[in-house]
Design an enzyme around this catalytic site. Structure first.
Site, mmCIF file in Angstrom:
data_model
loop_
_atom_site.group_PDB
_atom_site.id
_atom_site.type_symbol
_atom_site.label_atom_id
_atom_site.label_comp_id
_atom_site.label_asym_id
_atom_site.label_seq_id
_atom_site.Cartn_x
_atom_site.Cartn_y
_atom_site.Cartn_z
ATOM 1 N N LYS A 1 -33.819 33.888 59.400
ATOM 2 C CA LYS A 1 -35.076 33.563 59.988
ATOM 3 C C LYS A 1 -35.789 35.055 60.408
ATOM 4 O O LYS A 1 -37.130 35.146 60.178
ATOM 5 C CB LYS A 1 -34.790 33.087 61.506
ATOM 6 C CG LYS A 1 -34.426 31.611 61.666
ATOM 7 C CD LYS A 1 -34.458 31.297 62.929
ATOM 8 C CE LYS A 1 -33.574 29.829 62.982
ATOM 9 N NZ LYS A 1 -33.227 29.679 64.238
ATOM 10 N N LYS B 1 -31.055 22.026 52.862
ATOM 11 C CA LYS B 1 -30.702 20.963 53.678
ATOM 12 C C LYS B 1 -32.137 20.411 54.327
ATOM 13 O O LYS B 1 -33.148 21.232 54.168
ATOM 14 C CB LYS B 1 -29.957 21.714 54.930
ATOM 15 C CG LYS B 1 -30.872 22.568 55.489
ATOM 16 C CD LYS B 1 -29.980 22.870 56.857
ATOM 17 C CE LYS B 1 -30.828 24.078 57.711
ATOM 18 N NZ LYS B 1 -30.204 24.850 58.853
ATOM 19 N N LYS C 1 -36.800 21.394 59.660
ATOM 20 C CA LYS C 1 -38.193 21.479 59.886
ATOM 21 C C LYS C 1 -38.862 22.707 59.447
ATOM 22 O O LYS C 1 -39.864 22.647 59.064
ATOM 23 C CB LYS C 1 -38.482 21.627 61.576
ATOM 24 C CG LYS C 1 -38.429 20.292 62.092
ATOM 25 C CD LYS C 1 -40.082 19.890 62.529
ATOM 26 C CE LYS C 1 -40.422 18.430 62.705
ATOM 27 N NZ LYS C 1 -40.069 18.001 64.047
HETATM 28 P P1 TYM Z 1 -30.375 22.398 65.689
HETATM 29 O O1 TYM Z 1 -31.238 22.043 66.733
HETATM 30 O O2 TYM Z 1 -30.937 23.251 64.687
HETATM 31 O O3 TYM Z 1 -29.798 21.180 65.151
HETATM 32 C C1 TYM Z 1 -29.127 19.976 65.800
HETATM 33 C C2 TYM Z 1 -27.921 19.570 65.192
HETATM 34 O O4 TYM Z 1 -28.209 19.031 63.993
HETATM 35 C C3 TYM Z 1 -27.571 19.408 62.930
HETATM 36 N N1 TYM Z 1 -28.265 19.359 61.608
HETATM 37 C C4 TYM Z 1 -27.959 18.754 60.640
HETATM 38 N N2 TYM Z 1 -26.912 18.248 60.254
HETATM 39 C C5 TYM Z 1 -26.697 17.634 58.952
HETATM 40 N N3 TYM Z 1 -27.594 17.918 58.030
HETATM 41 C C6 TYM Z 1 -28.845 18.519 58.240
HETATM 42 N N4 TYM Z 1 -29.963 18.801 57.448
HETATM 43 C C7 TYM Z 1 -28.932 19.151 59.684
HETATM 44 N N5 TYM Z 1 -30.192 19.927 60.328
HETATM 45 C C8 TYM Z 1 -29.667 19.865 61.523
HETATM 46 C C9 TYM Z 1 -27.200 20.746 63.328
HETATM 47 O O5 TYM Z 1 -26.100 21.273 62.554
HETATM 48 C C10 TYM Z 1 -26.925 20.626 64.827
HETATM 49 O O6 TYM Z 1 -25.636 20.103 64.919
HETATM 50 N N6 TYM Z 1 -27.796 26.346 67.323
HETATM 51 C C11 TYM Z 1 -27.898 25.121 67.424
HETATM 52 C C12 TYM Z 1 -28.064 24.300 68.710
HETATM 53 C C13 TYM Z 1 -26.955 24.755 69.720
HETATM 54 C C14 TYM Z 1 -25.670 24.411 69.767
HETATM 55 C C15 TYM Z 1 -25.289 25.043 71.011
HETATM 56 C C16 TYM Z 1 -24.809 23.545 69.119
HETATM 57 C C17 TYM Z 1 -27.210 25.786 70.672
HETATM 58 N N7 TYM Z 1 -26.222 25.705 71.498
HETATM 59 C C18 TYM Z 1 -23.662 24.851 71.387
HETATM 60 C C19 TYM Z 1 -23.603 23.375 69.412
HETATM 61 C C20 TYM Z 1 -22.872 23.881 70.614
HETATM 62 C C21 TYM Z 1 -29.115 24.326 66.757
HETATM 63 O O7 TYM Z 1 -29.923 25.257 66.493
HETATM 64 O O8 TYM Z 1 -28.946 23.263 66.347
#
Ligand code: TYM
Length: 332
Positions: free
Chosen positions: A112, A195, A198
């Site tokens: 990023k 993957k 967005k």
């Molecule tokens: P975020 O908001 O980017 O995504 C939410 C969840 O969706 C999963 N994900 C995917 N899984 C499979 N294939 C894909 N193409 C795909 N794109 C997204 C992500 O792995 C995620 O589980 N940092 C985290 C948010 C967070 C979090 C936490 C997660 C903040 N605190 C504590 C677990 C525990 C994030 O940005 O997810």
């Protein structure tokens, strides 16, 4: 009951199919068997610039989608991160236990920040994974259901839990990643080697859950498939077809092998039609339910307020213990 905790960013517009199949679907299942905490991570969201009114709207929209997908406030605790101040409070302690170089090695940060100048990259983005560590440890989570892209952040969480426990005495539960292999990485429909995301994908490659069902069906039908014509699950050589099989398998709860057997002698078009139909069947009621929830913001806010209260009961206890271990004076 074992405990699970997970979070999702309040993205503008809509969650995508990767979020749903990689994470949210597991959250819904786990609320039946686990003591489950799920949060909309608005503190994480402001690591990049956000318009205040849009952020508030997106947090509600995220919560509405999670409920529409099947989270039940009677079965799990759903809350918004900023309403539980303990997350930021524990994150400070964790910041102070993390090496600068250790944080600089986080690949999501590197990716990023590489796209922007260093003065455009906030210090918040740098410490983002450490706030995530606090999210998880505050709830003494045994398992963290996420997609593959979160694995490194979970390793950091385990490292910091271990470091804290070694230095100050046993305090935090060691959390395990919960990343079912089949849906760990849903890929872009147009570029099936990356993957679905967005930020990385073109609109044509992402299925946004709140889009017109017809538009989503069309995206599936124009998904990039692979040279050849045999429907087989082979991620290395047929990533496009394999992705469609993964999606159909998850949406219809049918093992991939059974699907493949059923497509013997059929062409890619047949698979695409079935994926499109399964998707329309899922998103049509999902959109209606999300809209209903958004039409009643008082009820939605009340659900979140109740969730925050339940979350705080657990988080405040862990924070008090951690602050005591560190050597802070009692708060009262
Ligand atoms: P975020 O908001 O980017 O995504 C939410 C969840 O969706 C999963 N994900 C995917 N899984 C499979 N294939 C894909 N193409 C795909 N794109 C997204 C992500 O792995 C995620 O589980 N940092 C985290 C948010 C967070 C979090 C936490 C997660 C903040 N605190 C504590 C677990 C525990 C994030 O940005 O997810």
């Amino acid at each position: 009951r074992p405990r699970v905790l997970s979070g999702i960013q309040p993205t503008a517009g809509s969650f995508h199919l990767g979020n749903y199949l990689g994470a949210i679907r597991q959250w819904v299942a786990l609320q039946e068997t686990h003591d489950a905490f799920y949060c909309v991570v608005d503190l994480h969201a402001i690591t990049v610039p956000q318009d205040p009114a849009e952020l508030r709207a997106n947090s509600r929209l995220s919560a509405a989608q999670l409920l529409a997908a099947g989270l039940d406030p009677e079965r799990c605790t759903l809350f918004v991160q900023s309403q539980v101040p303990e997350h930021a409070q524990l994150a400070w302690v964790m910041n102070c236990l993390t090496g600068f170089g250790e944080a600089a090695r986080m690949t999501q940060f590197k990716d990023k920040s590489a796209k922007q100048g260093s003065d455009q990259t906030s210090v918040g983005l740098f410490t983002y994974p450490i706030l995530q560590v606090a999210d998880i440890l505050l709830y003494q989570a045994d398992q963290v259901p996420v997609g593959e892209d979160q694995r490194q952040h979970l390793e950091l969480t385990r490292d910091l839990a271990h470091r804290f426990n070694t230095r100050f005495g046993d305090t935090f539960t060691m959390p395990n990643p919960y990343i079912p292999k089949a849906t760990a990485k849903i890929v872009d429909l147009q570029e099936p080697t990356v993957k679905m995301s967005k930020s990385a994908s073109t609109p044509k490659g992402i299925v946004s859950l709140l889009d017109e069902p017809k538009a989503s069906a069309k995206k599936v039908k124009s998904a990039v498939t692979d040279a050849g014509s045999v429907i087989a699950f082979d991620e290395a050589n047929q990533p496009g077809v394999s992705n469609l099989l993964t999606i159909l398998s998850a949406l219809t709860d049918t093992p991939v092998e059974d699907l493949v057997r059923g497509y013997d002698g059929k062409l890619y078009g047949a698979l695409k039609t079935d994926v499109a139909d399964a998707l329309v069947e899922f998103v049509t009621p999902f959109r209606a339910r999300t809209q209903e929830l958004l039409d009643d913001p008082e009820t939605l806010d009340a659900i979140l307020a109740k969730g925050a209260e339940k979350a705080r009961a657990v988080a405040s206890e862990t924070l008090a213990l951690a602050y005591d271990r560190v050597g802070f004076l009692p708060a009262k």
